[in-house]
Design a protein around this motif. Sequence first.
Motif, PDB file in Angstrom:
ATOM      1  N   GLN A 138       0.828  -1.204   0.000  1.00 18.79           N
ATOM      2  CA  GLN A 138       0.000   0.000   0.000  1.00 18.79           C
ATOM      3  C   GLN A 138       0.865   1.259   0.000  1.00 18.79           C
ATOM      4  O   GLN A 138       0.546   2.248  -0.677  1.00 18.79           O
ATOM      5  N   GLN A 198       2.010   1.816  -3.556  1.00 24.49           N
ATOM      6  CA  GLN A 198       0.949   2.334  -4.410  1.00 24.49           C
ATOM      7  C   GLN A 198       0.653   3.795  -4.109  1.00 24.49           C
ATOM      8  O   GLN A 198       0.498   4.613  -5.026  1.00 24.49           O
ATOM      9  N   ASN A 225       3.556   6.153  -5.377  1.00 29.54           N
ATOM     10  CA  ASN A 225       3.543   6.348  -6.824  1.00 29.54           C
ATOM     11  C   ASN A 225       2.359   7.210  -7.251  1.00 29.54           C
ATOM     12  O   ASN A 225       2.490   8.095  -8.110  1.00 29.54           O
ATOM     13  N   ARG A 226       1.220   6.976  -6.624  1.00 29.51           N
ATOM     14  CA  ARG A 226       0.040   7.782  -6.958  1.00 29.51           C
ATOM     15  C   ARG A 226       0.256   9.234  -6.534  1.00 29.51           C
ATOM     16  O   ARG A 226      -0.096  10.163  -7.275  1.00 29.51           O
TER      17      ARG A 226
END
Length: 278
Positions: A257, A260, A263-264
């Motif tokens: 998580q 993710q 990167n987001r």
Amino acid sequence: LYVTLHNAMASKDEDFLIFPEHEIRLEEALNSGFRGLHLGMCNCDGNYVLCDGNCRLGTRDVEEVFENIGTFLDGNSREVMIVLLELHPNAGEDIRLEDMVAAIDGDSGSGSDFGSRLYVHDGETGWPTMREAIDDNKRVMMFHYGGESCDNGCPLGLHHWPEFAGFADSAFESAETAFDNSGTSCAVSIGGTVTGSNAVPFYAVSHYVRNPRRNDSAVLNAADKANLRLEQCSFTQNDTTVNLLLVDNWDLGDLVQVQQDYNRGRGLQPSANMSDGM
């Protein structure tokens, strides 16, 4: 960002019994969403094996591991991986890159042909996008350090890590002291500068204690601590994106998580350059 398993081969599952970096074997980590592997390479009595610098403290078969990785990639056609090999020439006999690559590919006759999956950087064009790597089916970037520097050229698909990356390779003494001196622990100790006009494309950061302990990993792998490490190192390096975060005990914490979200948050989408989106 790729959260990367430090000494991924060294698990309790595989009988690495003295300070194993992980409880569970690396193949399960792939199934759980991890796409970065740091592996130690040794030549023990003429046999290339994965080990953490000592042939007597646990090994894994090179061909078996890379065949398993290849099987995972064959079943997941849109996944891209990074593999970082740390060579340990003092563990046994000298490590010759050509022989090592042959062992990875499988020189027993059956062969995993892992080399066919490797991206080859030509030095003139930029690193591929994720889409390009997937479309070309060259979905593994492999690097090495600690041995030969490829002065006369590396085997195709094998890249000398210090030429392309800056690595803050600084293990903590404990989780309690992990964030006491980020200026030092985030500083590059292997490879090139990650800031300025001569910056190398990849920045890797260690995030583990010197002697692995699961209670320390449980603290460090929690989202707040992993995010703090990323923020501190990025800040000390002039807002440089962290591409690899090396961790122990991958099964603890919230690391997938964290990857993710990072990167987001930085706008790193699958279409971004691989060296920006890792």
